[in-house]
Each structure stands twice: as C-alpha cells, then as structure tokens.
Design an enzyme around this catalytic site. Structure first.
Site, mmCIF file in Angstrom:
data_model
loop_
_atom_site.group_PDB
_atom_site.id
_atom_site.type_symbol
_atom_site.label_atom_id
_atom_site.label_comp_id
_atom_site.label_asym_id
_atom_site.label_seq_id
_atom_site.Cartn_x
_atom_site.Cartn_y
_atom_site.Cartn_z
ATOM 1 N N PRO A 179 0.806 -1.396 -0.065
ATOM 2 C CG PRO A 179 0.040 -0.780 2.014
ATOM 3 C CD PRO A 179 0.881 -1.976 1.180
ATOM 4 C CB CYS A 180 3.129 2.837 -2.546
ATOM 5 S SG CYS A 180 2.175 2.701 -3.979
ATOM 6 C CE1 TYR A 181 -4.208 3.592 1.224
ATOM 7 C CE2 TYR A 181 -3.383 1.600 -0.214
ATOM 8 C CZ TYR A 181 -4.183 2.145 0.781
ATOM 9 O OH TYR A 181 -4.875 1.305 1.561
#
Length: 102
Positions: free
Chosen positions: A51-53
């Site tokens: 989940p790089c967001y």
C-alpha cells in the site's frame, strides 16, 4: 536488497496510518535515502499487496505524481482507510505510524 526492505516495511503500515518517505528510509538505510524510497514506491507493481499510497512526505502532503492515478487517487485510497485528507495533506500528528524500528 533495499527494494525488498522498503516493500516489507510499507506492507506493515496499518490501515488508518501513514508513514513518511524519510521514516521508511531511516528504517532501511538512513534518512538521506528518502528520495530512493520514493523512486522504489513509484515503481511498485503490486499495489494490491504493497500500500504505497500510505506514504506521504515529511509535511503530510500527498504525492503530486502518485504512480497509480495521481493525487486524487491517493486521497481516495487514504480516505477509504479512514484518514482525513484536507487540501492534499494528512495530519501527521494524528495519522503518523509510530514505529521506531522494524
């Protein structure tokens, strides 16, 4: 490998929390590698598992060049996680992941 270490840490950011590029860099290689962390996350090909967001800059600002749909998409995903986004920023005092080490 730095890339694997970065992805392993980002996978651990809990829902409802964010981390900063510098925070992740400090955990894997030292704070001066924050830009490298950004480049690694920009190339994330497995966004459903990594989940790089949930990674923002040191001011809590969303990425203007978020790799998977832009700032609006990053905001949408953060909001879905229960994080309030105001004017392209999150409140780090409220949402920063408190991790000192891996």
């Amino acid at each position: 490998m730095l890339e694997e270490q970065v992805y392993d840490i980002v996978k651990k950011i809990p829902r409802g929390k964010v981390a900063t590029y510098g925070q992740i860099a400090n955990l894997v290689a030292g704070k001066r590698f924050a830009r490298a962390v950004g480049n690694i996350l920009h190339n994330n090909v497995n966004k459903s598992e990594i989940p790089c967001y949930r990674v923002v800059n040191s001011k809590g600002e969303l990425s203007k060049s978020y790799a998977f749909g832009g700032e609006d998409e990053q905001a949408r995903l953060l909001i879905a996680d229960g994080i309030k986004v105001v004017d392209g920023k999150v409140d780090l005092k409220k949402y920063l992941w408190n991790v000192k080490h891996r």
